[in-house]
Design a protein around this motif. Structure first.
Motif, PDB file in Angstrom:
ATOM      1  N   ARG A 139    -150.156   7.187   8.897  1.00  0.00           N
ATOM      2  CA  ARG A 139    -149.994   8.371   9.751  1.00  0.00           C
ATOM      3  C   ARG A 139    -151.279   8.648  10.536  1.00  0.00           C
ATOM      4  NH1 ARG A 139    -146.761  12.291  11.176  1.00  0.00           N
ATOM      5  NH2 ARG A 139    -147.583  14.371  11.625  1.00  0.00           N
TER       6      ARG A 139
ATOM      7  N   ASN B  78    -147.850  18.279  10.776  1.00  0.00           N
ATOM      8  CA  ASN B  78    -146.719  18.777  11.557  1.00  0.00           C
ATOM      9  C   ASN B  78    -146.712  20.304  11.649  1.00  0.00           C
ATOM     10  OD1 ASN B  78    -145.468  16.303  12.249  1.00  0.00           O
ATOM     11  ND2 ASN B  78    -144.548  16.167  10.208  1.00  0.00           N
TER      12      ASN B  78
ATOM     13  N   GLU C 159    -146.443  24.200  13.066  1.00  0.00           N
ATOM     14  CA  GLU C 159    -145.588  24.895  14.025  1.00  0.00           C
ATOM     15  C   GLU C 159    -146.416  25.690  15.029  1.00  0.00           C
ATOM     16  OE1 GLU C 159    -141.515  25.712  11.524  1.00  0.00           O
ATOM     17  OE2 GLU C 159    -143.129  27.177  11.325  1.00  0.00           O
TER      18      GLU C 159
ATOM     19  N   PHE D 147    -143.392  17.680  20.406  1.00  0.00           N
ATOM     20  CA  PHE D 147    -143.224  18.139  19.029  1.00  0.00           C
ATOM     21  C   PHE D 147    -142.786  19.601  18.908  1.00  0.00           C
ATOM     22  CE2 PHE D 147    -146.473  14.729  18.775  1.00  0.00           C
ATOM     23  CZ  PHE D 147    -145.766  13.840  17.990  1.00  0.00           C
TER      24      PHE D 147
END
Length: 351
Positions: free
Chosen positions: A147, A186, A188, A218
């Motif tokens: 990643r 990830n 928000e 994203f």
């Protein structure tokens, strides 16, 4: 915005102590943030602008709930409501350090200085992987390393750069590493604390375009803190203007940039170089006096000591944000007497 609300800041106050004397008694408070309220929608970029010292960075640090730990004597009041997709809303300011850990993977931060925000003793791989090591322990080491390499590619860096150290990179490349680190879990929402102010103008454009592409790909929301109004206009959907710890105007970027209502916003925008034809006729507005100290703010409206349309009654009440359109709010009851908006001449240009 048609998207649901992701973050809701309500009546946020942040006061830092001022000590004096041999016994170091608390004698006053620096009112860094004094009653700030706004919302950030999912996938939206909200620009937060104002002069240096107005409290922009403090708002960002309050949202990620680090002030209580970095400044134990700070006085915090208000709420920062994070609207989760997998549960009821939660007030981040009410959480302990341990409880807050669960939400740090969803709210990340990009810092202003790309030189001091990266640990010089760690390789790029360790820097970008650190959030994964803390919050994604269900991933194997191999998956985390993969990643990291994928994230480096996403921000425009070669995967083999993972073995290098921060001192081997330019400022723009370091900021890309910081962006990769912020994207690792990830999130928000990303709090961007003047992420391009330390970079050259040409590099600023590259980083801003990169952030825009990542937001579109994203669905990330940004709280973009800056003092460069041109940069904020380019990247933001809405803009909030701060003065001395309070928001004086908030609206869509076009409403704030081309039809400012508050006298302070008008003065701020009048100093922007007129690269857009719609702004070439805007006259420079010179404010008189100095910015008051946040330790002893003026009574009533904080801007009244420099405001060209101030009235005696401005000293007796603190103006609240009033609706001037469904998306445009201004903290001044006398905006109709502010400077006239720009008008178009026969050529279609504003004058």
């Amino acid at each position: 915005m048609s998207e649901p609300v992701l973050l809701e800041v309500k009546d946020l106050h942040v006061y830092f102590p001022v000590y004096s004397g041999v016994l170091q008694r608390r004698v006053a408070d620096v009112k860094a943030v004094d009653g700030v309220s706004f919302t950030v929608h999912r996938g939206e970029t909200l620009g937060l602008v104002g002069e240096s010292g107005c409290g922009k960075t403090t708002v960002g640090r309050a949202i990620v709930n680090v002030l209580r730990h970095s400044s134990p004597d700070v006085r915090l009041r208000g709420s920062v409501i994070y609207h989760r997709q997998d549960g009821p809303p939660v007030d981040l300011l009410s959480l302990s350090t341990k409880q807050m850990t669960a939400y740090r993977r969803k709210i990340a931060m990009i810092f202003q200085d790309p030189y001091s925000s990266l640990n010089s003793r760690l390789s790029v791989r360790d820097i970008v992987r650190e959030p994964l090591d803390l919050h994604c322990r269900d991933m194997s080491l191999r998956e985390r390393n993969e990643r990291v390499e994928w994230l480096l590619e996403k921000v425009g860096l070669q995967p083999e750069y993972a073995e290098r150290y921060p001192h081997e990179f330019s400022g723009g490349q370091r900021q890309r590493i910081g962006i990769a680190r912020a994207l690792a879990t990830n999130p928000e929402l990303i709090i961007c604390d003047e992420p391009v102010s330390a970079l050259d103008v040409s590099v600023q454009a590259q980083v801003i375009n990169l952030m825009e592409d990542l937001r579109a790909e994203f669905g990330i929301a940004y709280l973009f803190i800056a003092h460069d109004l041109s940069v904020v206009y380019h990247i933001s959907h809405r803009i909030a203007v701060m003065y001395l710890g309070s928001i004086v105007e908030i609206g869509t970027k076009d409403e704030v940039y081309f039809s400012p209502k508050h006298p302070y916003t008008q003065a701020l925008l009048s100093a922007v170089p007129a690269s857009d034809p719609r702004q070439r006729g805007r006259k420079r507005i010179m404010l008189e006096g100095d910015i008051p100290t946040p330790i002893n703010k003026p009574s009533g409206c904080s801007f009244r000591t420099r405001c060209p349309i101030a009235r005696p009654e401005c000293a007796h009440f603190t103006p609240a944000l009033e609706e001037h359109s469904p998306t445009h709010f201004v903290a001044c009851p006398y905006v109709d007497q502010a400077f006239a908006p720009l008008e178009e001449d026969e050529s279609g240009l504003l004058q």
